[in-house]
Design a protein around this motif. Structure first.
Motif, mmCIF file in Angstrom:
data_model
loop_
_atom_site.group_PDB
_atom_site.id
_atom_site.type_symbol
_atom_site.label_atom_id
_atom_site.label_comp_id
_atom_site.label_asym_id
_atom_site.label_seq_id
_atom_site.Cartn_x
_atom_site.Cartn_y
_atom_site.Cartn_z
ATOM 1 N N THR A 85 0.739 -1.442 -0.048
ATOM 2 C CA THR A 85 -0.056 0.033 -0.074
ATOM 3 C C THR A 85 0.792 1.122 -0.053
ATOM 4 O O THR A 85 0.612 2.319 -0.816
ATOM 5 C CB THR A 85 -0.876 0.102 1.256
ATOM 6 N N VAL A 86 1.973 1.247 0.651
ATOM 7 C CA VAL A 86 2.891 2.353 0.724
ATOM 8 C C VAL A 86 3.600 2.618 -0.538
ATOM 9 O O VAL A 86 3.414 3.637 -1.180
ATOM 10 C CB VAL A 86 3.960 2.177 1.908
ATOM 11 N N GLN A 87 3.760 1.591 -1.398
ATOM 12 C CA GLN A 87 4.278 1.681 -2.490
ATOM 13 C C GLN A 87 3.403 2.220 -3.545
ATOM 14 O O GLN A 87 3.461 3.176 -4.592
ATOM 15 C CB GLN A 87 4.943 0.093 -3.046
ATOM 16 N N TRP A 88 2.191 1.849 -3.339
ATOM 17 C CA TRP A 88 0.899 2.459 -4.221
ATOM 18 C C TRP A 88 1.132 4.041 -4.140
ATOM 19 O O TRP A 88 0.904 4.724 -4.955
ATOM 20 C CB TRP A 88 -0.354 2.035 -3.814
ATOM 21 N N LEU A 89 1.454 4.498 -2.981
ATOM 22 C CA LEU A 89 1.469 5.928 -2.515
ATOM 23 C C LEU A 89 2.752 6.688 -3.405
ATOM 24 O O LEU A 89 2.794 7.681 -3.886
ATOM 25 C CB LEU A 89 1.596 6.314 -1.398
ATOM 26 N N THR A 90 3.716 5.727 -3.141
ATOM 27 C CA THR A 90 5.033 6.480 -3.770
ATOM 28 C C THR A 90 5.566 5.689 -5.378
ATOM 29 O O THR A 90 6.270 6.622 -5.805
ATOM 30 C CB THR A 90 6.295 5.986 -2.730
ATOM 31 N N GLU A 91 5.239 4.938 -5.579
ATOM 32 C CA GLU A 91 5.507 4.529 -7.109
ATOM 33 C C GLU A 91 4.436 3.668 -7.877
ATOM 34 O O GLU A 91 4.631 2.865 -8.691
ATOM 35 C CB GLU A 91 6.650 3.722 -7.062
ATOM 36 N N GLY A 92 3.109 3.936 -7.461
ATOM 37 C CA GLY A 92 1.937 3.385 -8.229
ATOM 38 C C GLY A 92 2.047 3.874 -9.612
ATOM 39 O O GLY A 92 2.714 4.734 -10.220
ATOM 40 N N PRO A 93 1.329 2.962 -10.286
ATOM 41 C CA PRO A 93 1.269 3.300 -11.886
ATOM 42 C C PRO A 93 1.000 4.934 -12.273
ATOM 43 O O PRO A 93 1.291 5.238 -13.495
ATOM 44 C CB PRO A 93 0.321 2.224 -12.573
ATOM 45 N N MET A 94 0.204 5.577 -11.376
ATOM 46 C CA MET A 94 -0.171 7.042 -11.433
ATOM 47 C C MET A 94 0.610 7.943 -10.916
ATOM 48 O O MET A 94 0.323 9.261 -11.263
ATOM 49 C CB MET A 94 -1.816 7.219 -11.376
ATOM 50 N N SER A 160 -19.308 8.756 7.743
ATOM 51 C CA SER A 160 -19.318 8.453 9.224
ATOM 52 C C SER A 160 -18.051 7.482 9.515
ATOM 53 O O SER A 160 -17.624 7.317 10.572
ATOM 54 C CB SER A 160 -20.791 7.740 9.698
ATOM 55 N N ASN A 161 -17.933 6.736 8.459
ATOM 56 C CA ASN A 161 -16.558 5.741 8.600
ATOM 57 C C ASN A 161 -15.174 6.128 8.076
ATOM 58 O O ASN A 161 -14.300 5.187 7.749
ATOM 59 C CB ASN A 161 -17.040 4.360 8.029
ATOM 60 N N LEU A 162 -15.273 7.502 7.583
ATOM 61 C CA LEU A 162 -13.826 7.844 6.681
ATOM 62 C C LEU A 162 -12.698 8.030 7.985
ATOM 63 O O LEU A 162 -12.931 8.386 8.786
ATOM 64 C CB LEU A 162 -14.390 9.174 6.140
ATOM 65 N N LYS A 163 -11.762 7.386 7.385
ATOM 66 C CA LYS A 163 -10.345 7.281 8.290
ATOM 67 C C LYS A 163 -9.416 7.738 7.418
ATOM 68 O O LYS A 163 -9.239 7.354 6.163
ATOM 69 C CB LYS A 163 -10.172 6.069 9.039
ATOM 70 N N TRP A 164 -8.327 8.562 8.031
ATOM 71 C CA TRP A 164 -7.288 9.057 7.316
ATOM 72 C C TRP A 164 -6.018 8.356 7.679
ATOM 73 O O TRP A 164 -5.740 8.072 8.993
ATOM 74 C CB TRP A 164 -7.085 10.584 7.300
ATOM 75 N N TYR A 165 -4.991 8.145 6.752
ATOM 76 C CA TYR A 165 -3.685 7.431 7.067
ATOM 77 C C TYR A 165 -2.596 8.159 6.537
ATOM 78 O O TYR A 165 -2.813 8.604 4.942
ATOM 79 C CB TYR A 165 -3.653 5.998 6.622
ATOM 80 N N SER A 166 -1.522 8.481 7.323
ATOM 81 C CA SER A 166 -0.341 9.291 6.677
ATOM 82 C C SER A 166 0.777 8.370 6.978
ATOM 83 O O SER A 166 1.709 8.569 7.662
ATOM 84 C CB SER A 166 -0.289 10.613 7.345
ATOM 85 N N PRO A 167 1.112 7.251 6.106
ATOM 86 C CA PRO A 167 2.217 6.284 6.606
ATOM 87 C C PRO A 167 3.571 6.877 5.911
ATOM 88 O O PRO A 167 4.564 6.074 6.407
ATOM 89 C CB PRO A 167 1.769 5.099 5.528
ATOM 90 N N LEU A 168 3.750 7.700 5.234
ATOM 91 C CA LEU A 168 4.840 8.216 4.977
ATOM 92 C C LEU A 168 5.550 9.091 5.819
ATOM 93 O O LEU A 168 6.897 9.578 5.723
ATOM 94 C CB LEU A 168 4.860 9.004 3.419
ATOM 95 N N LEU A 169 4.797 9.754 6.778
ATOM 96 C CA LEU A 169 5.423 10.706 7.760
ATOM 97 C C LEU A 169 5.493 10.197 9.403
ATOM 98 O O LEU A 169 4.568 9.420 9.407
ATOM 99 C CB LEU A 169 4.757 12.182 7.878
ATOM 100 N N SER A 170 6.423 10.360 10.023
ATOM 101 C CA SER A 170 6.414 10.000 11.495
ATOM 102 C C SER A 170 6.692 11.221 12.252
ATOM 103 O O SER A 170 6.865 12.199 11.858
ATOM 104 C CB SER A 170 7.393 8.689 11.502
ATOM 105 N N SER A 171 6.946 10.851 13.530
ATOM 106 C CA SER A 171 7.348 11.753 14.620
ATOM 107 C C SER A 171 8.832 12.512 14.326
ATOM 108 O O SER A 171 8.926 13.445 14.713
ATOM 109 C CB SER A 171 7.131 11.340 15.978
ATOM 110 N N THR A 172 9.638 11.878 13.602
ATOM 111 C CA THR A 172 11.017 11.971 13.154
ATOM 112 C C THR A 172 10.998 12.607 11.892
ATOM 113 O O THR A 172 12.398 13.077 11.627
ATOM 114 C CB THR A 172 11.945 10.920 13.495
ATOM 115 N N SER A 173 10.159 12.859 11.350
ATOM 116 C CA SER A 173 10.010 13.416 9.959
ATOM 117 C C SER A 173 10.582 14.999 9.996
ATOM 118 O O SER A 173 9.918 15.503 10.933
ATOM 119 C CB SER A 173 8.777 13.314 9.059
ATOM 120 N N ASN A 174 11.260 15.459 9.264
ATOM 121 C CA ASN A 174 11.836 16.828 9.275
ATOM 122 C C ASN A 174 10.682 17.802 9.165
ATOM 123 O O ASN A 174 9.657 17.743 8.332
ATOM 124 C CB ASN A 174 12.836 17.074 8.338
#
Length: 221
Positions: A85-94, A160-174
């Motif tokens: 899933t992370v690769q789809w965000l960073t290098e998916g076909p689009m 009502s069931n919408l959830k967001w994810y930010s897998p590319l960033l963390s607490s140590t991201s600049n």
């Protein structure tokens, strides 16, 4: 027959010839993907195709959601590519600059984590994410809902069931770093849904407290 510019998101369970997009392929699959979980009781189980006797090109599946790393279970094993899933965000076909592509990129609307077909009714949910350096929690604001005619479609979407994810960033991201986000759970009857959102890390507040010291003139405090 031929399958092109198509995708499948449903979970699949079978005894044999079990695949996320097709159980058995005897012809051609191109410009397609699958994301559902695939559960088969035999070895001919694949995230994309269970048993392949045909040709597959520019076709993909999600290894994180499918539960398998095999794109094809049996037969002609060439073609088909698994992306997390992370690769789809960073290098998916689009994704710009990606080494992967669809047969006809113009048939798709770019979005996260997966693109959707432009010819069918669709809604793009856009938002802005923000988090502070040193924290992993992020907030989401500025939600917009736009249909294929560039019109506001907020009244059509159930969130009502919408959830967001930010897998590319963390607490140590600049501070200043930006990463793609994706959502799940939003629905709209008769519409495809995809997400276009980014999360940005802002600077943390730095508090400097001086020591309370006293001293006599001419002497070190």
């Amino acid at each position: 027959g031929t399958i092109s510019e198509a995708y499948a998101t449903g979970n699949v369970t079978g005894n044999n010839n079990t695949g996320g997009l097709a159980g058995r392929n005897n012809d051609t699959i191109s410009g397609a993907y699958a994301t559902g979980r695939v559960t088969g009781s035999d070895y001919d189980t694949g995230g994309l195709v269970g048993n392949n006797f045909g040709t597959i090109s520019n076709a993909y599946f999600d290894t994180s959601t499918s539960g398998t790393t095999a794109s094809i279970g049996k037969g002609n094993m060439s073609g088909g590519k698994g992306l997390t899933t992370v690769q789809w965000l960073t290098e998916g076909p689009m994704v710009s600059g990606s080494p992967y592509s669809f047969t006809d990129p113009g048939a798709w609307v770019s979005g996260s984590p997966y693109p959707i077909l432009s010819a069918l009714p669709h809604i793009v949910i856009s938002s802005t994410g923000a988090q502070t350096y040193g924290q992993s929690v992020f907030s989401v604001s500025s939600l917009t809902f736009t249909d294929q005619n560039s019109k506001n479609a907020s009244s059509l979407v159930e969130t009502s069931n919408l959830k967001w994810y930010s897998p590319l960033l963390s607490s140590t991201s600049n501070a200043g770093t930006t990463g793609a986000m994706y959502g799940t759970g939003a629905t709209a009857k008769g519409y495809q849904i995809t997400y276009q959102a980014t999360d940005t890390v802002s600077k943390a507040a730095l508090a400097i407290t001086a020591l309370n010291q006293t001293g006599t003139y001419g002497q070190t405090p």
